[in-house]
Design a protein around this motif. Structure first.
Motif, PDB file in Angstrom:
ATOM      1  N   GLY A  73       4.478  -4.962  -3.217  1.00  0.00           N
ATOM      2  CA  GLY A  73       3.759  -5.850  -2.320  1.00  0.00           C
ATOM      3  C   GLY A  73       3.640  -5.317  -0.904  1.00  0.00           C
ATOM      4  O   GLY A  73       3.439  -6.085   0.041  1.00  0.00           O
ATOM      5  N   LEU A  74       3.732  -4.008  -0.737  1.00  0.00           N
ATOM      6  CA  LEU A  74       3.704  -3.398   0.594  1.00  0.00           C
ATOM      7  C   LEU A  74       2.462  -2.547   0.851  1.00  0.00           C
ATOM      8  O   LEU A  74       2.406  -1.830   1.848  1.00  0.00           O
ATOM      9  N   ALA A  75       1.464  -2.639  -0.012  1.00  0.00           N
ATOM     10  CA  ALA A  75       0.286  -1.781   0.116  1.00  0.00           C
ATOM     11  C   ALA A  75      -0.423  -1.944   1.457  1.00  0.00           C
ATOM     12  O   ALA A  75      -0.951  -0.977   2.003  1.00  0.00           O
ATOM     13  N   ASP A  76      -0.431  -3.150   2.004  1.00  0.00           N
ATOM     14  CA  ASP A  76      -1.092  -3.377   3.289  1.00  0.00           C
ATOM     15  C   ASP A  76      -0.216  -3.007   4.478  1.00  0.00           C
ATOM     16  O   ASP A  76      -0.683  -2.991   5.614  1.00  0.00           O
ATOM     17  N   GLU A  77       1.036  -2.710   4.221  1.00  0.00           N
ATOM     18  CA  GLU A  77       1.985  -2.426   5.296  1.00  0.00           C
ATOM     19  C   GLU A  77       2.148  -0.932   5.579  1.00  0.00           C
ATOM     20  O   GLU A  77       2.653  -0.554   6.621  1.00  0.00           O
TER      21      GLU A  77
END
Length: 87
Positions: free
Chosen positions: A37-41
């Motif tokens: 869940g860190l693709a945008d980070e």
């Protein structure tokens, strides 16, 4: 996970020609980040220290290994750009 300025963390994966190791690591890391869940980070990119493969796709041997281990949909259309130390 940002740099403190609200911008995503940037990770550069670098190898000699950017036709095998760093592109494969890029794909693996992006998948792991997406799964967490860190693709945008985190922004991931790969580069080579030399320019002799500039504009070429990923080495066919590396692509074949990747095809064995991951779905083809995860494999981007690689074009090689050298890492610029002036960045």
């Amino acid at each position: 996970m940002t740099t403190g300025s609200g911008h995503p963390l940037r990770v550069a994966l670098v190898c000699l020609g950017n036709i095998c190791r760093s592109p494969m690591a890029d794909v693996v890391l992006e998948k792991k980040l997406a799964d967490a869940g860190l693709a945008d980070e985190v922004h991931v990119d790969s580069a080579g220290t030399g320019d002799w493969h500039r504009g070429e796709p990923m080495d066919p041997r590396a692509a074949a290994i990747h095809e064995e281990k991951a779905p083809a949909s995860l494999m981007p259309s690689w074009r090689i750009w050298p890492f610029l130390s002036s960045l």
